[in-house]
Design a protein around this motif. Structure first.
Motif, PDB file in Angstrom:
ATOM      1  N   ASP A   4       0.866  -1.559   0.562  1.00 14.49           N
ATOM      2  CA  ASP A   4      -0.257  -0.153   0.129  1.00 14.49           C
ATOM      3  C   ASP A   4       0.755   1.632  -0.018  1.00 14.49           C
ATOM      4  O   ASP A   4       0.239   2.461   0.075  1.00 14.49           O
ATOM      5  CB  ASP A   4      -0.971  -0.180   1.618  1.00 14.49           C
ATOM      6  CG  ASP A   4      -2.129  -1.064   0.629  1.00 14.49           C
ATOM      7  OD1 ASP A   4      -2.329  -1.585   0.075  1.00 14.49           O
ATOM      8  OD2 ASP A   4      -2.666  -1.107   1.759  1.00 14.49           O
ATOM      9  N   ARG A  21      -1.756   1.323  -6.134  1.00 17.62           N
ATOM     10  CA  ARG A  21      -2.708   0.270  -6.318  1.00 17.62           C
ATOM     11  C   ARG A  21      -3.763   0.087  -7.515  1.00 17.62           C
ATOM     12  O   ARG A  21      -5.033   0.619  -7.545  1.00 17.62           O
ATOM     13  CB  ARG A  21      -3.447   0.576  -4.563  1.00 17.62           C
ATOM     14  CG  ARG A  21      -2.524   0.167  -3.513  1.00 17.62           C
ATOM     15  CD  ARG A  21      -3.090   0.502  -2.544  1.00 17.62           C
ATOM     16  NE  ARG A  21      -4.514  -0.241  -2.276  1.00 17.62           N
ATOM     17  CZ  ARG A  21      -5.725   0.326  -1.913  1.00 17.62           C
ATOM     18  NH1 ARG A  21      -6.053   1.537  -1.739  1.00 17.62           N
ATOM     19  NH2 ARG A  21      -6.355  -0.720  -1.579  1.00 17.62           N
ATOM     20  N   SER A  24      -7.342  -0.949  -8.240  1.00 18.40           N
ATOM     21  CA  SER A  24      -7.565  -0.458  -7.135  1.00 18.40           C
ATOM     22  C   SER A  24      -8.248   1.418  -8.066  1.00 18.40           C
ATOM     23  O   SER A  24      -8.634   1.899  -7.300  1.00 18.40           O
ATOM     24  CB  SER A  24      -8.976   0.094  -5.932  1.00 18.40           C
ATOM     25  OG  SER A  24      -6.891   0.371  -5.303  1.00 18.40           O
ATOM     26  N   ASN A  26      -5.772   3.187  -7.536  1.00 15.28           N
ATOM     27  CA  ASN A  26      -4.912   3.840  -6.936  1.00 15.28           C
ATOM     28  C   ASN A  26      -6.494   4.756  -6.230  1.00 15.28           C
ATOM     29  O   ASN A  26      -5.161   5.843  -5.293  1.00 15.28           O
ATOM     30  CB  ASN A  26      -4.424   4.544  -7.984  1.00 15.28           C
ATOM     31  CG  ASN A  26      -2.865   4.142  -8.241  1.00 15.28           C
ATOM     32  OD1 ASN A  26      -2.376   2.973  -7.848  1.00 15.28           O
ATOM     33  ND2 ASN A  26      -3.091   4.315  -9.182  1.00 15.28           N
ATOM     34  N   ALA A  27      -6.904   4.127  -5.666  1.00 18.52           N
ATOM     35  CA  ALA A  27      -7.625   4.576  -4.445  1.00 18.52           C
ATOM     36  C   ALA A  27      -7.355   4.783  -3.150  1.00 18.52           C
ATOM     37  O   ALA A  27      -6.075   3.926  -2.826  1.00 18.52           O
ATOM     38  CB  ALA A  27      -9.124   4.252  -4.123  1.00 18.52           C
ATOM     39  N   THR A  29      -5.272   4.874   0.350  1.00 21.71           N
ATOM     40  CA  THR A  29      -6.061   4.171   1.799  1.00 21.71           C
ATOM     41  C   THR A  29      -4.711   5.467   2.713  1.00 21.71           C
ATOM     42  O   THR A  29      -4.206   6.167   2.573  1.00 21.71           O
ATOM     43  CB  THR A  29      -4.940   2.930   2.059  1.00 21.71           C
ATOM     44  OG1 THR A  29      -3.720   3.498   1.664  1.00 21.71           O
ATOM     45  CG2 THR A  29      -5.387   1.644   1.191  1.00 21.71           C
ATOM     46  N   GLN A  32      -1.395   5.324   2.246  1.00 19.73           N
ATOM     47  CA  GLN A  32      -0.289   5.871   1.483  1.00 19.73           C
ATOM     48  C   GLN A  32      -0.778   7.290   1.413  1.00 19.73           C
ATOM     49  O   GLN A  32       0.077   7.985   1.592  1.00 19.73           O
ATOM     50  CB  GLN A  32      -1.275   5.670   0.055  1.00 19.73           C
ATOM     51  CG  GLN A  32      -1.207   4.221  -0.486  1.00 19.73           C
ATOM     52  CD  GLN A  32      -1.875   3.902  -1.985  1.00 19.73           C
ATOM     53  OE1 GLN A  32      -3.296   3.735  -1.671  1.00 19.73           O
ATOM     54  NE2 GLN A  32      -1.523   4.261  -3.169  1.00 19.73           N
ATOM     55  N   CYS A  62      -5.942   8.222  -9.804  1.00 19.21           N
ATOM     56  CA  CYS A  62      -6.336   7.867  -8.146  1.00 19.21           C
ATOM     57  C   CYS A  62      -7.538   8.798  -8.022  1.00 19.21           C
ATOM     58  O   CYS A  62      -8.394   8.994  -8.225  1.00 19.21           O
ATOM     59  CB  CYS A  62      -5.895   9.200  -6.812  1.00 19.21           C
ATOM     60  SG  CYS A  62      -6.286   9.625  -5.549  1.00 19.21           S
ATOM     61  N   ASP A  66      -9.813   4.764  -0.408  1.00 18.42           N
ATOM     62  CA  ASP A  66     -10.693   4.322  -0.079  1.00 18.42           C
ATOM     63  C   ASP A  66     -11.597   4.005   0.402  1.00 18.42           C
ATOM     64  O   ASP A  66     -11.497   4.248   1.947  1.00 18.42           O
ATOM     65  CB  ASP A  66      -9.482   3.675  -0.712  1.00 18.42           C
ATOM     66  CG  ASP A  66     -10.127   2.051  -0.373  1.00 18.42           C
ATOM     67  OD1 ASP A  66     -11.440   1.374  -0.049  1.00 18.42           O
ATOM     68  OD2 ASP A  66      -8.537   1.215  -0.404  1.00 18.42           O
ATOM     69  N   ARG A  68     -13.489   1.252   1.476  1.00 16.46           N
ATOM     70  CA  ARG A  68     -13.863  -0.154   2.064  1.00 16.46           C
ATOM     71  C   ARG A  68     -14.374   0.334   3.125  1.00 16.46           C
ATOM     72  O   ARG A  68     -12.201   0.647   4.212  1.00 16.46           O
ATOM     73  CB  ARG A  68     -12.982  -0.564   0.973  1.00 16.46           C
ATOM     74  CG  ARG A  68     -13.539  -1.268   0.289  1.00 16.46           C
ATOM     75  CD  ARG A  68     -13.101  -2.661  -0.866  1.00 16.46           C
ATOM     76  NE  ARG A  68     -11.698  -1.262  -0.902  1.00 16.46           N
ATOM     77  CZ  ARG A  68     -10.461  -2.240  -1.781  1.00 16.46           C
ATOM     78  NH1 ARG A  68     -10.277  -3.519  -1.872  1.00 16.46           N
ATOM     79  NH2 ARG A  68      -9.100  -1.896  -1.584  1.00 16.46           N
TER      80      ARG A  68
END
Length: 263
Positions: A4, A21, A24, A26-27, A29, A32, A62, A66, A68
């Motif tokens: 990550d 990433r 995804s 580059n969502a 986190t 990051q 990006c 993220d 989630r």
């Protein structure tokens, strides 16, 4: 280096940060985000770094934060959301705006939500033809964050900013360039090369003068003329103590090209 983290390399005075990433888009986190903030802070204090490039791996620049696992997990305490924004997305955007080295966004694909604002906070924005910019918040029933309502009106005016934020339509790279959100659109295969060329031009410039210029421009829309003129005079006073300023004047007198060393 964990999966990550943000990939980072320094070559010929250019620090390149690559969000890594791709699966995804580059969502971002939290890890990051903290990596970027830390690396930009370190760049400020590192004479070896004289320009920064931010880009993404794969098809996306990006896709935003993220989300989630970001849903409610229990009773929310008043102030939690505001605190999370202040210490998270807003810190990230402030780190880019306040970076003492010029920052180039090389937008290689989708830039949505916080990802779009990360690009818009950079000093110069290069976009591949395939890039798309999306104020995605309205699609999720959210208020724009990450400094969007601060950045966009200053870049395109309040009416255009509202159009982008109210509808959440994807904006093509050429349309973003037409609105003034992007400096230049290039073919996808030319993006990395162009970003590198621009960064190298910046590394050959007077680094401290560029930093002070960035501060003046970023502050200009939030102050009146008297304060802006005072800040300009103070910046010039500070800059005239640098070796690069002396070299610039000397090279003019000697009728030769200046050789700036970032000091």
């Amino acid at each position: 280096m964990t999966r990550d983290t943000v990939l980072h390399t320094t070559s010929d005075h250019v620090l390149t940060l690559t969000l890594n990433r791709p699966e995804s888009l580059n969502a971002l986190t939290p890890g990051q985000r903290e990596d970027i903030i830390r690396l930009l802070s370190e760049a400020n204090a590192t004479a070896e770094v004289r320009a920064v490039v931010i880009t993404g791996a794969g098809r996306g620049f990006c896709a935003g934060a993220d989300l989630r696992g970001a849903g409610p997990t229990g009773e929310r305490v008043a102030g939690d959301v505001a605190r999370t924004l202040r210490t998270g997305a807003q810190r990230l955007i402030a780190a880019v705006l306040d970076c003492e080295k010029p920052v180039i966004a090389a937008v290689n694909g989708t830039a949505a939500g916080l990802g779009a604002h990360l690009a818009f906070a950079c000093d110069l924005v290069l976009a591949a033809e395939s890039a798309r910019f999306i104020e995605v918040f309205v699609r999720r029933g959210l208020v724009p964050d990450g400094g969007g309502a601060y950045l966009l009106p200053r870049l395109v005016g309040p009416q255009r900013a509202k159009e982008l934020m109210f509808f959440g339509d994807a904006l093509t790279a050429p349309d973003a360039e037409r609105l003034g959100l992007v400096n230049r659109v290039v073919r996808d295969e030319e993006l990395e090369k162009t970003a590198r060329a621009w960064a190298e031009r910046l590394t050959s410039g007077p680094t401290r003068a560029l930093a002070l210029t960035k501060q003046l421009v970023n502050a200009s829309l939030d102050t009146d003329r008297t304060a802006a003129f005072a800040a300009e005079a103070a910046a010039q006073e500070i800059n005239m103590t640098t070796a690069d300023a002396r070299e610039g004047v000397r090279s003019f007198v000697e009728r030769r090209g200046a050789e700036f060393r970032g000091r």
